[in-house]
Design an enzyme around this catalytic site. Structure first.
Site, PDB file in Angstrom:
ATOM      1  N   PHE A 130     -61.561 -25.254 -22.864  1.00  0.00           N
ATOM      2  CA  PHE A 130     -61.226 -26.362 -21.975  1.00  0.00           C
ATOM      3  C   PHE A 130     -61.075 -25.801 -20.568  1.00  0.00           C
ATOM      4  O   PHE A 130     -60.190 -24.997 -20.309  1.00  0.00           O
ATOM      5  CB  PHE A 130     -59.936 -27.084 -22.387  1.00  0.00           C
ATOM      6  CG  PHE A 130     -59.668 -28.281 -21.515  1.00  0.00           C
ATOM      7  CD1 PHE A 130     -60.286 -29.498 -21.778  1.00  0.00           C
ATOM      8  CD2 PHE A 130     -58.847 -28.183 -20.395  1.00  0.00           C
ATOM      9  CE1 PHE A 130     -60.078 -30.606 -20.945  1.00  0.00           C
ATOM     10  CE2 PHE A 130     -58.638 -29.284 -19.566  1.00  0.00           C
ATOM     11  CZ  PHE A 130     -59.250 -30.493 -19.849  1.00  0.00           C
TER      12      PHE A 130
ATOM     13  N   ASP B 164     -59.476 -17.813 -17.443  1.00  0.00           N
ATOM     14  CA  ASP B 164     -58.854 -19.087 -17.081  1.00  0.00           C
ATOM     15  C   ASP B 164     -57.413 -19.044 -17.594  1.00  0.00           C
ATOM     16  O   ASP B 164     -57.145 -19.265 -18.772  1.00  0.00           O
ATOM     17  CB  ASP B 164     -59.634 -20.252 -17.696  1.00  0.00           C
ATOM     18  CG  ASP B 164     -59.051 -21.616 -17.294  1.00  0.00           C
ATOM     19  OD1 ASP B 164     -57.879 -21.661 -16.857  1.00  0.00           O
ATOM     20  OD2 ASP B 164     -59.766 -22.623 -17.442  1.00  0.00           O
TER      21      ASP B 164
ATOM     22  N   LYS C  36     -51.633 -25.527 -12.882  1.00  0.00           N
ATOM     23  CA  LYS C  36     -50.492 -26.053 -13.635  1.00  0.00           C
ATOM     24  C   LYS C  36     -49.135 -25.560 -13.104  1.00  0.00           C
ATOM     25  O   LYS C  36     -48.674 -26.062 -12.096  1.00  0.00           O
ATOM     26  CB  LYS C  36     -50.692 -25.779 -15.124  1.00  0.00           C
ATOM     27  CG  LYS C  36     -51.916 -26.560 -15.647  1.00  0.00           C
ATOM     28  CD  LYS C  36     -51.897 -26.898 -17.102  1.00  0.00           C
ATOM     29  CE  LYS C  36     -52.939 -27.979 -17.396  1.00  0.00           C
ATOM     30  NZ  LYS C  36     -54.087 -27.539 -18.163  1.00  0.00           N
TER      31      LYS C  36
HETATM   32  C1  LIG Z   1     -55.471 -27.967 -17.716  1.00  0.00           C
HETATM   33  C2  LIG Z   1     -56.530 -26.927 -17.702  1.00  0.00           C
HETATM   34  C3  LIG Z   1     -57.583 -26.970 -16.785  1.00  0.00           C
HETATM   35  C4  LIG Z   1     -57.784 -28.105 -15.815  1.00  0.00           C
HETATM   36  O1  LIG Z   1     -56.721 -28.266 -14.925  1.00  0.00           O
HETATM   37  P1  LIG Z   1     -56.572 -29.672 -14.132  1.00  0.00           P
HETATM   38  O2  LIG Z   1     -55.429 -29.414 -13.189  1.00  0.00           O
HETATM   39  O3  LIG Z   1     -56.285 -30.719 -15.148  1.00  0.00           O
HETATM   40  O4  LIG Z   1     -57.864 -29.893 -13.439  1.00  0.00           O
HETATM   41  C5  LIG Z   1     -58.497 -25.924 -16.803  1.00  0.00           C
HETATM   42  N1  LIG Z   1     -58.377 -24.909 -17.673  1.00  0.00           N
HETATM   43  C6  LIG Z   1     -57.377 -24.834 -18.568  1.00  0.00           C
HETATM   44  C7  LIG Z   1     -57.283 -23.671 -19.494  1.00  0.00           C
HETATM   45  C8  LIG Z   1     -56.426 -25.855 -18.641  1.00  0.00           C
HETATM   46  O5  LIG Z   1     -55.464 -25.805 -19.559  1.00  0.00           O
END
Ligand SMILES: *Cc1c(COP(=O)(O)O)cnc(C)c1O
Length: 403
Positions: free
Chosen positions: A139, A224, A253
């Site tokens: 994701f 990520d 986040k």
């Molecule tokens: C939440 C998330 C995203 C996307 O972040 P947004 O602020 O919702 O655009 C990307 N990568 C990971 C691993 C995430 O958990």
């Protein structure tokens, strides 16, 4: 039973989420309150965006003071806040340079743009041939590029065509990475633990082996850490559990301290320096309000020992979960306070979440069978015990329904 506030949001809002039927009006620490005054323990913390707890007083103070002083000017000018924020982030994480954006997916997009331009201008890949490798079950957000990288059919369906040069391999499979790399590969983008994919922890040594393969092949390894980073797994960054330093990371986040969207792409100088004025940008990215809050969020993380708390309390929480001998529990997995409870497919994880809601515990399932436990890192042992007791009761109820 219908709540007019919920009906109103449904009437005027898009249908792109399926929220639990609760209307939240206030938050403090690990607790939130609904419109009827009921209190809940927040075990979701906005997908890890609220690691510091709701409305952390020190962060709220920084936000209020900066908002009253200078909030938004765009990157057309310097501010007294951005450099200090980037310096703090670089020195903490061991990267040389950082580029500020707002949401997580923007930082991901920034990383991919940097990787492609690096591939063309430094690695020597022919124009428009650069490839990005990512993992099944990933994701990385919801833009067309990010869902173009997704292996989840629902995330993609109806949104094509997607950019070229995106490849997927199985998560946790080192050989698959080695086989997928070609002379045109710019980057390997990977979550140290897949969050939305179901709290999937790769085999021990996976990230280290990936880092070696990337280095050998002159491919950028980009972690990520939007969900796993900033203490969540019991280290500042999840890749540190394997003693590596990837070429780049993306953060988001929790970087906003639970108050604002703040994200960063961090990397070596050689990679960041591919960006020239006009190549990339964001009107709000790096604004002084976000920079002040982002820096304070990092300071609080360190000074209030939230990383150590995540390690200790995550261990405690997982041990307690393993003492629940319910036949409905298939697996407890995760690291630190990023925990997934896999429920037997005979029962719907969403129904468990609805039952937990009635017991004053907020959480949400991911992928139908996994219940997520990712509370603010400030949670206490006593609060964890409350969650364990409620979960125990809920599982017993669910077993009785099946019997
Ligand atoms: C939440 C998330 C995203 C996307 O972040 P947004 O602020 O919702 O655009 C990307 N990568 C990971 C691993 C995430 O958990």
């Amino acid at each position: 039973m219908s709540n007019p506030i919920i009906e109103n949001e449904k009437k005027f809002g898009a249908n792109n989420y399926a929220p639990l039927p609760v209307v939240l009006v206030r938050g403090e620490g690990v607790y939130v309150w609904d419109d009827a005054g009921n209190r809940y323990l927040d075990m979701m913390s906005a997908y890890s965006a609220v690691s510091h707890g709701h409305c952390h007083p020190r962060l709220v103070k920084v936000l209020q003071e900066q908002a009253a002083k200078l909030a938004i000017v765009s990157r057309a000018f310097y501010t007294d806040k951005l450099g200090a924020f980037l310096e703090r982030a670089c020195k903490l994480t061991g990267f040389e340079k950082a580029l500020a954006m707002n949401t997580g997916v923007e930082a991901v997009e920034t990383a991919l743009k940097a990787a492609r331009k690096w591939a063309y201008s430094i690695k020597g890949v022919a124009e428009n041939k650069a490839e990005i490798i990512a993992c099944n079950g990933n994701f990385h957000g919801r833009t067309i590029t990010a869902v173009g990288l997704s292996s989840t059919p629902q995330y993609r369906k109806g949104f094509g065509p997607f950019p070229d040069g995106l490849k997927l391999i199985p998560f946790g499979d080192v050989d698959a990475l080695e086989k997928a790399i070609t002379p045109n590969t710019a980057a390997f983008l990977v979550e140290p633990i897949q969050g939305e994919g179901g709290i999937n922890v790769p085999p021990q040594g996976y990230l280290k082996a990936c880092a070696e393969i990337c280095k050998k092949n002159n491919v950028l390894m980009i972690c990520d850490e939007i969900q796993t980073g900033l203490g969540r797994t019991g280290n500042l960054l999840a890749f540190q559990h394997e003693g590596i330093q990837p070429d780049a990371i993306v953060l988001g986040k929790a970087l906003g301290g639970g108050l604002l969207p703040v994200s960063l792409f961090l990397t070596r100088k050689e990679v960041m320096d591919v960006f020239m004025p006009g190549d990339h940008g964001s009107t709000f990215g790096g604004n002084p309000l976000a920079a002040a809050v982002g820096k304070a969020a990092l300071d609080v993380l360190i000074e209030e020992h939230l990383i150590e708390r995540a390690a200790e309390l995550g261990k405690y929480f997982q041990e307690k979960l393993r003492t629940l001998h319910s036949p409905l529990i298939k697996e407890v997995r995760g690291r630190g306070l990023l925990i997934g409870l896999e429920i037997d497919g005979r029962y719907d994880a969403h129904e468990i979440c609805l039952k937990l809601l009635k017991h004053g515990i907020l959480t949400k399932e991911t992928h139908k069978t996994v219940i997520r436990f990712a509370p603010p890192l400030i949670i206490s042992k006593e609060q964890i015990d409350v969650v364990i007791n409620a979960l125990n009761q809920v599982l017993v109820e669910a077993e009785m329904e099946l019997a």
